[in-house]
Design a protein around this motif. Structure first.
Motif, PDB file in Angstrom:
ATOM      1  N   ALA A 118     -44.177 -41.420  55.346  1.00  0.00           N
ATOM      2  CA  ALA A 118     -43.788 -40.029  55.066  1.00  0.00           C
ATOM      3  C   ALA A 118     -44.680 -39.055  55.829  1.00  0.00           C
ATOM      4  CB  ALA A 118     -43.874 -39.760  53.567  1.00  0.00           C
ATOM      5  N   THR A 119     -45.967 -39.318  55.825  1.00  0.00           N
ATOM      6  CA  THR A 119     -46.919 -38.425  56.486  1.00  0.00           C
ATOM      7  C   THR A 119     -46.707 -38.390  57.999  1.00  0.00           C
ATOM      8  OG1 THR A 119     -48.561 -38.888  54.759  1.00  0.00           O
ATOM      9  CG2 THR A 119     -49.370 -37.937  56.806  1.00  0.00           C
ATOM     10  N   VAL A 120     -46.410 -39.548  58.593  1.00  0.00           N
ATOM     11  CA  VAL A 120     -46.248 -39.634  60.042  1.00  0.00           C
ATOM     12  C   VAL A 120     -44.879 -39.128  60.489  1.00  0.00           C
ATOM     13  CG1 VAL A 120     -46.049 -41.261  61.967  1.00  0.00           C
ATOM     14  CG2 VAL A 120     -47.899 -41.523  60.312  1.00  0.00           C
ATOM     15  N   SER A 121     -43.829 -39.480  59.745  1.00  0.00           N
ATOM     16  CA  SER A 121     -42.466 -39.258  60.243  1.00  0.00           C
ATOM     17  C   SER A 121     -41.816 -37.953  59.801  1.00  0.00           C
ATOM     18  CB  SER A 121     -41.564 -40.420  59.809  1.00  0.00           C
ATOM     19  OG  SER A 121     -41.347 -40.405  58.400  1.00  0.00           O
ATOM     20  N   MET A 122     -42.088 -37.494  58.586  1.00  0.00           N
ATOM     21  CA  MET A 122     -41.373 -36.324  58.076  1.00  0.00           C
ATOM     22  C   MET A 122     -41.600 -35.046  58.896  1.00  0.00           C
ATOM     23  SD  MET A 122     -39.116 -36.456  55.815  1.00  0.00           S
ATOM     24  CE  MET A 122     -38.386 -38.061  55.591  1.00  0.00           C
ATOM     25  N   PRO A 123     -42.796 -34.788  59.418  1.00  0.00           N
ATOM     26  CA  PRO A 123     -42.959 -33.595  60.269  1.00  0.00           C
ATOM     27  C   PRO A 123     -42.117 -33.643  61.548  1.00  0.00           C
ATOM     28  CG  PRO A 123     -45.092 -34.369  59.476  1.00  0.00           C
ATOM     29  CD  PRO A 123     -44.093 -35.434  59.131  1.00  0.00           C
ATOM     30  N   ILE A 124     -41.609 -34.835  61.897  1.00  0.00           N
ATOM     31  CA  ILE A 124     -40.743 -34.981  63.068  1.00  0.00           C
ATOM     32  C   ILE A 124     -39.270 -35.006  62.651  1.00  0.00           C
ATOM     33  CG2 ILE A 124     -40.124 -36.491  65.005  1.00  0.00           C
ATOM     34  CD1 ILE A 124     -43.042 -37.533  64.909  1.00  0.00           C
ATOM     35  N   MET A 125     -38.918 -35.856  61.695  1.00  0.00           N
ATOM     36  CA  MET A 125     -37.523 -36.055  61.312  1.00  0.00           C
ATOM     37  C   MET A 125     -36.967 -34.908  60.478  1.00  0.00           C
ATOM     38  SD  MET A 125     -36.754 -38.803  62.857  1.00  0.00           S
ATOM     39  CE  MET A 125     -35.154 -39.151  62.128  1.00  0.00           C
ATOM     40  N   GLY A 126     -37.812 -34.290  59.634  1.00  0.00           N
ATOM     41  CA  GLY A 126     -37.350 -33.173  58.805  1.00  0.00           C
ATOM     42  C   GLY A 126     -36.876 -31.986  59.642  1.00  0.00           C
TER      43      GLY A 126
ATOM     44  N   GLY B 209     -43.353 -25.991  57.175  1.00  0.00           N
ATOM     45  CA  GLY B 209     -42.595 -24.800  56.811  1.00  0.00           C
ATOM     46  C   GLY B 209     -41.192 -25.025  56.292  1.00  0.00           C
ATOM     47  N   ILE B 210     -40.865 -26.232  55.841  1.00  0.00           N
ATOM     48  CA  ILE B 210     -39.532 -26.521  55.300  1.00  0.00           C
ATOM     49  C   ILE B 210     -39.622 -26.710  53.787  1.00  0.00           C
ATOM     50  CG2 ILE B 210     -37.591 -28.145  55.289  1.00  0.00           C
ATOM     51  CD1 ILE B 210     -38.192 -28.797  58.181  1.00  0.00           C
ATOM     52  N   GLU B 211     -38.957 -25.844  53.035  1.00  0.00           N
ATOM     53  CA  GLU B 211     -38.894 -25.969  51.580  1.00  0.00           C
ATOM     54  C   GLU B 211     -37.670 -26.801  51.202  1.00  0.00           C
ATOM     55  OE1 GLU B 211     -41.083 -25.041  49.288  1.00  0.00           O
ATOM     56  OE2 GLU B 211     -42.416 -24.301  50.872  1.00  0.00           O
ATOM     57  N   VAL B 212     -37.802 -27.617  50.172  1.00  0.00           N
ATOM     58  CA  VAL B 212     -36.703 -28.507  49.782  1.00  0.00           C
ATOM     59  C   VAL B 212     -36.315 -28.265  48.323  1.00  0.00           C
ATOM     60  CG1 VAL B 212     -37.377 -30.297  51.413  1.00  0.00           C
ATOM     61  CG2 VAL B 212     -38.291 -30.355  49.100  1.00  0.00           C
ATOM     62  N   ASN B 213     -35.098 -28.661  48.000  1.00  0.00           N
ATOM     63  CA  ASN B 213     -34.573 -28.562  46.630  1.00  0.00           C
ATOM     64  C   ASN B 213     -34.810 -29.898  45.933  1.00  0.00           C
ATOM     65  OD1 ASN B 213     -33.023 -28.442  44.287  1.00  0.00           O
ATOM     66  ND2 ASN B 213     -31.440 -27.190  45.233  1.00  0.00           N
ATOM     67  N   GLN B 214     -35.752 -29.922  44.997  1.00  0.00           N
ATOM     68  CA  GLN B 214     -36.109 -31.171  44.317  1.00  0.00           C
ATOM     69  C   GLN B 214     -34.949 -31.732  43.508  1.00  0.00           C
ATOM     70  OE1 GLN B 214     -38.692 -32.994  44.735  1.00  0.00           O
ATOM     71  NE2 GLN B 214     -40.625 -31.912  44.655  1.00  0.00           N
TER      72      GLN B 214
ATOM     73  N   VAL C  59     -42.080 -34.608  50.681  1.00  0.00           N
ATOM     74  CA  VAL C  59     -41.906 -33.175  50.409  1.00  0.00           C
ATOM     75  C   VAL C  59     -43.136 -32.394  50.858  1.00  0.00           C
ATOM     76  CG1 VAL C  59     -41.688 -31.454  48.577  1.00  0.00           C
ATOM     77  CG2 VAL C  59     -40.269 -33.513  48.526  1.00  0.00           C
ATOM     78  N   ASP C  60     -44.312 -32.950  50.596  1.00  0.00           N
ATOM     79  CA  ASP C  60     -45.551 -32.283  51.000  1.00  0.00           C
ATOM     80  C   ASP C  60     -45.638 -32.177  52.520  1.00  0.00           C
ATOM     81  OD1 ASP C  60     -48.265 -31.252  50.228  1.00  0.00           O
ATOM     82  OD2 ASP C  60     -48.888 -32.942  51.483  1.00  0.00           O
ATOM     83  N   SER C  61     -45.202 -33.221  53.226  1.00  0.00           N
ATOM     84  CA  SER C  61     -45.214 -33.191  54.691  1.00  0.00           C
ATOM     85  C   SER C  61     -44.235 -32.160  55.231  1.00  0.00           C
ATOM     86  CB  SER C  61     -44.866 -34.578  55.244  1.00  0.00           C
ATOM     87  OG  SER C  61     -45.864 -35.519  54.895  1.00  0.00           O
ATOM     88  N   LEU C  62     -43.061 -32.030  54.598  1.00  0.00           N
ATOM     89  CA  LEU C  62     -42.082 -31.038  55.031  1.00  0.00           C
ATOM     90  C   LEU C  62     -42.597 -29.621  54.803  1.00  0.00           C
ATOM     91  CD1 LEU C  62     -38.725 -32.640  53.801  1.00  0.00           C
ATOM     92  CD2 LEU C  62     -39.501 -32.358  56.154  1.00  0.00           C
TER      93      LEU C  62
ATOM     94  N   PRO D 167     -32.502 -31.515  54.822  1.00  0.00           N
ATOM     95  CA  PRO D 167     -33.796 -32.214  54.813  1.00  0.00           C
ATOM     96  C   PRO D 167     -33.957 -33.084  53.563  1.00  0.00           C
ATOM     97  CG  PRO D 167     -34.077 -29.888  55.348  1.00  0.00           C
ATOM     98  CD  PRO D 167     -32.672 -30.051  54.877  1.00  0.00           C
ATOM     99  N   GLU D 168     -33.312 -32.660  52.444  1.00  0.00           N
ATOM    100  CA  GLU D 168     -33.390 -33.442  51.206  1.00  0.00           C
ATOM    101  C   GLU D 168     -32.769 -34.827  51.396  1.00  0.00           C
ATOM    102  OE1 GLU D 168     -33.380 -29.113  50.043  1.00  0.00           O
ATOM    103  OE2 GLU D 168     -32.217 -30.368  51.394  1.00  0.00           O
ATOM    104  N   VAL D 169     -31.623 -34.867  52.077  1.00  0.00           N
ATOM    105  CA  VAL D 169     -30.987 -36.159  52.333  1.00  0.00           C
ATOM    106  C   VAL D 169     -31.845 -36.994  53.287  1.00  0.00           C
ATOM    107  CG1 VAL D 169     -28.933 -37.318  53.222  1.00  0.00           C
ATOM    108  CG2 VAL D 169     -28.686 -35.200  51.915  1.00  0.00           C
ATOM    109  N   MET D 170     -32.511 -36.334  54.243  1.00  0.00           N
ATOM    110  CA  MET D 170     -33.401 -37.058  55.152  1.00  0.00           C
ATOM    111  C   MET D 170     -34.530 -37.733  54.376  1.00  0.00           C
ATOM    112  SD  MET D 170     -34.298 -38.202  58.010  1.00  0.00           S
ATOM    113  CE  MET D 170     -33.126 -37.412  59.095  1.00  0.00           C
ATOM    114  N   VAL D 171     -35.017 -37.071  53.336  1.00  0.00           N
ATOM    115  CA  VAL D 171     -36.057 -37.674  52.493  1.00  0.00           C
ATOM    116  C   VAL D 171     -35.545 -38.965  51.867  1.00  0.00           C
ATOM    117  CG1 VAL D 171     -37.419 -37.394  50.385  1.00  0.00           C
ATOM    118  CG2 VAL D 171     -37.256 -35.509  52.011  1.00  0.00           C
TER     119      VAL D 171
END
Length: 528
Positions: free
Chosen positions: A446-454, A178-183, A171-174, A464-468
C-alpha cells in the motif's frame, strides 16, 4: 511393487519448502542482473554476496516473528507435556460427534472476521498445529486444519473492510498525495468481497473434508507428510478412542490456554483506530507529562549530520525549545509487556506467551527442571519453521535492496495509462497479483503502490476507493499461497504440510477466487 515404486517416485519428486525458496531467491537475483542491463539507474544487479547474505538479512528483518514462533513452540510444548491439550481435543471431538463439519464453518467465519477487521495473518501461526491435531482427531487430515486457518483469515484479509494494515495503509497513502476517499464505499465493497470469497472457501473446504472423512485414502497428502503429521499430532487423535476425562489441573490449564490466546488476539487488534474509549480503558492509569528541552544551532546541525553523514556549519546562533511527551506511569494492561492491549506486536506477544508458558507449567504440576527442559525442547522443534520464515523474508529483502519491486510497479502503471474501465480494473488486478509476489506485505504494498496507482485511477476518471479494493483483493488472493509469506510457510510447516501439496490442493480455489474478485472489482469500477 508398482504402488511402492510410484510412492517412492512421488516422494523424490517433491521439493522441500527450503529448496523452493532458495530457487526463488536465485531467480530474483538473476532477474535483477538482467533488468539492470537496460535500467541501470533504477535497478541494481544483485551480487553474489547479496544472494548469499539475503537469508541472513531476512532472519534479521524477521527476528521478532522468528522469536515469537520459537517461544510459541515452548508454550505448545508445555501444553502437550501437561496432557491438557491432547485430552481437551479428544473431549471436544467426542462432544462434537456427528457435527464435526460445523466446527470448520464456525472457525473459518471467526478467522475471516479477524482478517477483515485487523488483518489477522502472522497471528494465525499458533493455530495451525492446534487445528491440525483437532482435525486429525475428528477424522479428517491436517490439511483440513491448515485450510480452516489459512483460507478463513486469508479471505477476510482479501475483503478487508477496516483492516489498518491494508485499507488503513492504502487510505493514508492516498491522503499523502492529496486524494480523499469515501470510507463507506471501501467498507461496502470490502464486505461484498469478504462474504463472497469466504462462502466459496467454506464450501470448498467442506467438500474436501467430507471426502477425506468418508475415505482416508482420498487425502492428497504424501505418505511422508502423513507420517510426519502422525508423529506431531497423532497423540490427540489416539486419545479420542480412549475413555478420557480432564483432571482439575488440566481444566485449569485449558482455561489459561484459552485466556492466553484471547489476550493475544486483543493485543494485536488496533483498538485505538476502532474505538478511542475502549483504547482508553486498556490504557487507564497511564500518566504523561510534557518535557521541554533547550536546543541550539549546534544541536540542529549535529542531528542533521547524524541523519545524512555530513558536516554542517551554521552562521549565527539559534535557540529554541523542543517539547516532547514522556510517559511517567504505565496503564494497567501495560504492566506486563510495556504496551497496553491494542498496541502489541511480536515483542509483546512473545513476552506474553513466555510468561504464560511458565504459568501453565506451574498449574499443570510440572517440576522446575521439567518446565525448563520442556520449554527448550518445544522451542527447538520450531527451528525449521523459523528458518523457513527467515528464508522467505530474505527474498523480499533482496528485491527491496535492488529496487526491483519499485521498477516493476512503475513500468506496469505506465502501461495501464489510457485503457477503458472494463479493461483497467482486471488489468490493475492482474498487476497487483503479480506485484504481490515481490511485495507480500499488505502495508508495504500500500505504501509503495498507492501514491502511484491512486492518482492514475483518479486521472482516468475511475474511483480511488475501488482501486484500494483491487489492491486488497489481489494481494489477498496471492497471500493464500505465495511462498514468500513467512506466515504461510511457517504455518504449513507446523501442520507438517509441504507447500507443493498446499498449492495442489488450493489451485482450483485460487482460480475461482481470482475470477470472483476481479469480476466484483470490474463491476464496481464501472458503477461507482
Amino acid at each position: 511393487m508398482s504402488s511402492m515404486a510410484e510412492t517412492t517416485k512421488k516422494k523424490r519428486g517433491m521439493l522441500s519448502s527450503f529448496t523452493i525458496l532458495l530457487l526463488l531467491l536465485a531467480i530474483v537475483a538473476i532477474v535483477t542482473v538482467v533488468v539492470s542491463g537496460f535500467a541501470p539507474g533504477e535497478v541494481s544487479a544483485a551480487k553474489f554476496s547479496d544472494f548469499f547474505t539475503a537469508p541472513v538479512k531476512g532472519f534479521a528483518d524477521a527476528l521478532p516473528v522468528c522469536l515469537f514462533v520459537m517461544i510459541l513452540g515452548g508454550f505448545l510444548g508445555m501444553m502437550t507435556e501437561t496432557g491438557a491439550l491432547d485430552t481437551g481435543i479428544a473431549v471436544l471431538v467426542k462432544k462434537l460427534k456427528g457435527n464435526e463439519l460445523a466446527i470448520i464453518v464456525v472457525l473459518m467465519i471467526i478467522f475471516s472476521i479477524g482478517g477483515t477487521t485487523y488483518g489477522m495473518c502472522e497471528e494465525t501461526v499458533p493455530f495451525y498445529a492446534l487445528l491440525a491435531a483437532t482435525m486429525m482427531a475428528a477424522g479428517f487430515d491436517p490439511l483440513v486444519g491448515a485450510a480452516t486457518v489459512l483460507l478463513g483469515a486469508g479471505c477476510g484479509c482479501l475483503g478487508s473492510t477496516v483492516n489498518p494494515f491494508a485499507v488503513g495503509a492504502a487510505v493514508d497513502s492516498l491522503r499523502g498525495v492529496g486524494i480523499e476517499v469515501n470510507q463507506a464505499i471501501i467498507i461496502g465493497l470490502g464486505a461484498i468481497l469478504w462474504i463472497a470469497t469466504t462462502a466459496v472457501s467454506i464450501l470448498f473446504v467442506l467438500r474436501y473434508a467430507k471426502k477425506v472423512k468418508a475415505d482416508k485414502g482420498s487425502t492428497i497428502l504424501s505418505m511422508q507428510e502423513l507420517k510426519d503429521a502422525e508423529e506431531a499430532h497423532g497423540a490427540a487423535a489416539a486419545e479420542v478412542n480412549k475413555d478420557v476425562k480432564l483432571t482439575g489441573r488440566q481444566k485449569g490449564v485449558l482455561v489459561i490456554f484459552a485466556f492466553t490466546f484471547v489476550v493475544m488476539i486483543a493485543g494485536f487488534i488496533p483498538i485505538g483506530d476502532l474505538n478511542a474509549d475502549v483504547a482508553g480503558f486498556f490504557d487507564a492509569g497511564a500518566q504523561y507529562e510534557t518535557v521541554e528541552t533547550p536546543i541550539t544551532s549546534d544541536d540542529l546541525a549535529a542531528a542533521y549530520d547524524d541523519d545524512n553523514g555530513s558536516v554542517t556549519t551554521m552562521d549565527g546562533t539559534v535557540e529554541g525549545v523542543s517539547e516532547s511527551e514522556v510517559q511517567t506511569a504505565q496503564g494497567w494492561s501495560a504492566v506486563v509487556t510495556g504496551l497496553p492491549i491494542g498496541q502489541w506486536y511480536f515483542d509483546e506477544a512473545s513476552t506474553w506467551f513466555f510468561i504464560m508458558a511458565i504459568v501453565i507449567g506451574v498449574v499443570g504440576g510440572l517440576s522446575e527442571k521439567k518446565i525448563v527442559n520442556t520449554f527448550i525442547a518445544g522451542a527447538a522443534d520450531m527451528m525449521s519453521v523459523v528458518l523457513i520464515i527467515a528464508l522467505a523474508r530474505g527474498i523480499s529483502v533482496l528485491m527491496a535492496a535492488t529496487g526491483l519491486d519499485v521498477y516493476v510497479l512503475n513500468a506496469a502503471a505506465n502501461a495501464l495509462s489510457g485503457v477503458s474501465g472494463v479493461l483497467f480494473a482486471p488489468l490493475a488486478w492482474v498487476l497487483y497479483f503479480g506485484l504481490s509476489f515481490l511485495i507480500p506485505s499488505t502495508s508495504g504494498m500500500a505504501t509503495v503502490s498507492m501514491p502511484i496507482m491512486g492518482p492514475l485511477a483518479a486521472q482516468l476518471g475511475f474511483s480511488p476507493e475501488v482501486m484500494v479494493m483491487i489492491f486488497s483483493s489481489a494481494i489477498g488472493v496471492v497471500n493464500l499461497f505465495t511462498p514468500t509469506s513467512g506466515a504461510i510457510m511457517g504455518g504449513l510447516a507446523l501442520a507438517k504440510i509441504e507447500w507443493t501439496t498446499w498449492l495442489k490442493f488450493a489451485v482450483k480455489l485460487i482460480v475461482i477466487l481470482s475470477v470472483v474478485s476481479a469480476v466484483i472489482c470490474t463491476v464496481a469500477i464501472m458503477v461507482v
